[in-house]
Design a protein around this motif. Structure first.
Motif, PDB file in Angstrom:
ATOM      1  N   UNK A  15      -1.346   2.305   2.480  1.00  0.00           N
ATOM      2  CA  UNK A  15      -1.826   2.494   3.843  1.00  0.00           C
ATOM      3  C   UNK A  15      -3.313   2.882   3.850  1.00  0.00           C
ATOM      4  N   UNK A  16      -4.193   1.938   4.182  1.00  0.00           N
ATOM      5  CA  UNK A  16      -5.626   2.245   4.186  1.00  0.00           C
ATOM      6  C   UNK A  16      -6.027   3.258   5.261  1.00  0.00           C
TER       7      UNK A  16
ATOM      8  N   UNK B 214      -9.625   1.928  -1.521  1.00  0.00           N
ATOM      9  CA  UNK B 214      -9.388   1.118  -0.319  1.00  0.00           C
ATOM     10  C   UNK B 214      -9.704  -0.354  -0.616  1.00  0.00           C
ATOM     11  N   UNK B 215     -10.799  -0.604  -1.309  1.00  0.00           N
ATOM     12  CA  UNK B 215     -11.127  -1.972  -1.689  1.00  0.00           C
ATOM     13  C   UNK B 215     -10.059  -2.574  -2.587  1.00  0.00           C
ATOM     14  N   UNK B 216      -9.588  -1.792  -3.543  1.00  0.00           N
ATOM     15  CA  UNK B 216      -8.523  -2.267  -4.434  1.00  0.00           C
ATOM     16  C   UNK B 216      -7.243  -2.536  -3.660  1.00  0.00           C
ATOM     17  N   UNK B 217      -6.988  -1.708  -2.653  1.00  0.00           N
ATOM     18  CA  UNK B 217      -5.794  -1.897  -1.827  1.00  0.00           C
ATOM     19  C   UNK B 217      -5.867  -3.252  -1.117  1.00  0.00           C
ATOM     20  N   UNK B 218      -7.018  -3.565  -0.543  1.00  0.00           N
ATOM     21  CA  UNK B 218      -7.185  -4.834   0.168  1.00  0.00           C
ATOM     22  C   UNK B 218      -7.139  -6.041  -0.769  1.00  0.00           C
ATOM     23  N   UNK B 219      -7.549  -5.845  -2.016  1.00  0.00           N
ATOM     24  CA  UNK B 219      -7.526  -6.942  -2.996  1.00  0.00           C
ATOM     25  C   UNK B 219      -6.191  -7.014  -3.737  1.00  0.00           C
TER      26      UNK B 219
ATOM     27  N   UNK C 203      -3.157  11.389   0.281  1.00  0.00           N
ATOM     28  CA  UNK C 203      -3.536  10.362  -0.699  1.00  0.00           C
ATOM     29  C   UNK C 203      -2.302   9.831  -1.426  1.00  0.00           C
ATOM     30  N   UNK C 204      -1.390  10.725  -1.776  1.00  0.00           N
ATOM     31  CA  UNK C 204      -0.143  10.274  -2.409  1.00  0.00           C
ATOM     32  C   UNK C 204       0.619   9.334  -1.483  1.00  0.00           C
ATOM     33  N   UNK C 205       0.670   9.695  -0.224  1.00  0.00           N
ATOM     34  CA  UNK C 205       1.377   8.858   0.739  1.00  0.00           C
ATOM     35  C   UNK C 205       0.664   7.519   0.936  1.00  0.00           C
ATOM     36  N   UNK C 206      -0.672   7.552   0.989  1.00  0.00           N
ATOM     37  CA  UNK C 206      -1.445   6.311   1.123  1.00  0.00           C
ATOM     38  C   UNK C 206      -1.152   5.377  -0.038  1.00  0.00           C
ATOM     39  N   UNK C 207      -1.042   5.938  -1.223  1.00  0.00           N
ATOM     40  CA  UNK C 207      -0.754   5.142  -2.403  1.00  0.00           C
ATOM     41  C   UNK C 207       0.649   4.547  -2.302  1.00  0.00           C
ATOM     42  N   UNK C 208       1.605   5.367  -1.972  1.00  0.00           N
ATOM     43  CA  UNK C 208       3.005   4.930  -1.886  1.00  0.00           C
ATOM     44  C   UNK C 208       3.202   3.871  -0.804  1.00  0.00           C
TER      45      UNK C 208
END
Length: 145
Positions: A106-107, A46-51, A98-103
């Motif tokens: 989406x946090x 999640x942190x990496x997603x925001x950064x 998790x796969x969908x969040x990655x694609x």
């Protein structure tokens, strides 16, 4: 020795600590460690997603999925029956989210899986030590005799 990433020594220390703990842990403790590892990977993703650290996010989500797959494989459906089957289904659902969040980047989906996994971990942590020891003793008897 030089490190280009200040997290290098800390990361190495954490890896050694986890490997050492795993080498001496009973099966109950190993599952606890897997829960902690998956939760840590999801929070870090999640942190990496925001950064906008896309490669890091992907690697962390992949690690979380691998840990959840390990939790699935640890289920004993012969002994656990319906509960084990429900957990298997829930772990599969978490992996797909998790796969969908990655694609989708989406946090909120990461938060959903984090919450579900944390609930299961809390239940696992609440198992009394006497039950853990009795289960270990029963497994040992079956393995020996």
């Amino acid at each position: 020795m030089s490190y280009t990433d200040a997290r290098g020594p800390l990361s190495h220390y954490k890896q050694v600590k986890v490997h050492t703990e795993a080498a001496y842990a009973d099966p109950h403790k190993l599952i606890q460690m897997m829960f902690n590892g998956a939760l840590d990977k999801i929070a870090s993703a999640k942190g990496s997603m925001y950064r906008a650290e896309i490669a890091q996010k992907c690697a962390l989500i992949s690690d979380a999925i691998a840990i959840i797959d390990g939790l699935k494989m640890s289920l004993d459906k012969d002994v656990g029956g319906e509960l084990a089957q429900h957990l298997d289904n829930l772990y599969g659902y978490m992996e797909s989210r998790l796969l969908r969040a990655n694609y989708e980047n989406n946090p909120a989906l990461l938060d959903e899986v984090f919450g579900l996994l944390h609930e299961i971990k809390d239940a696992w942590d609440a198992i009394p030590e006497s039950v853990v020891q009795a289960t270990l003793a029963t497994r040992h008897k079956r393995a020996v005799g």
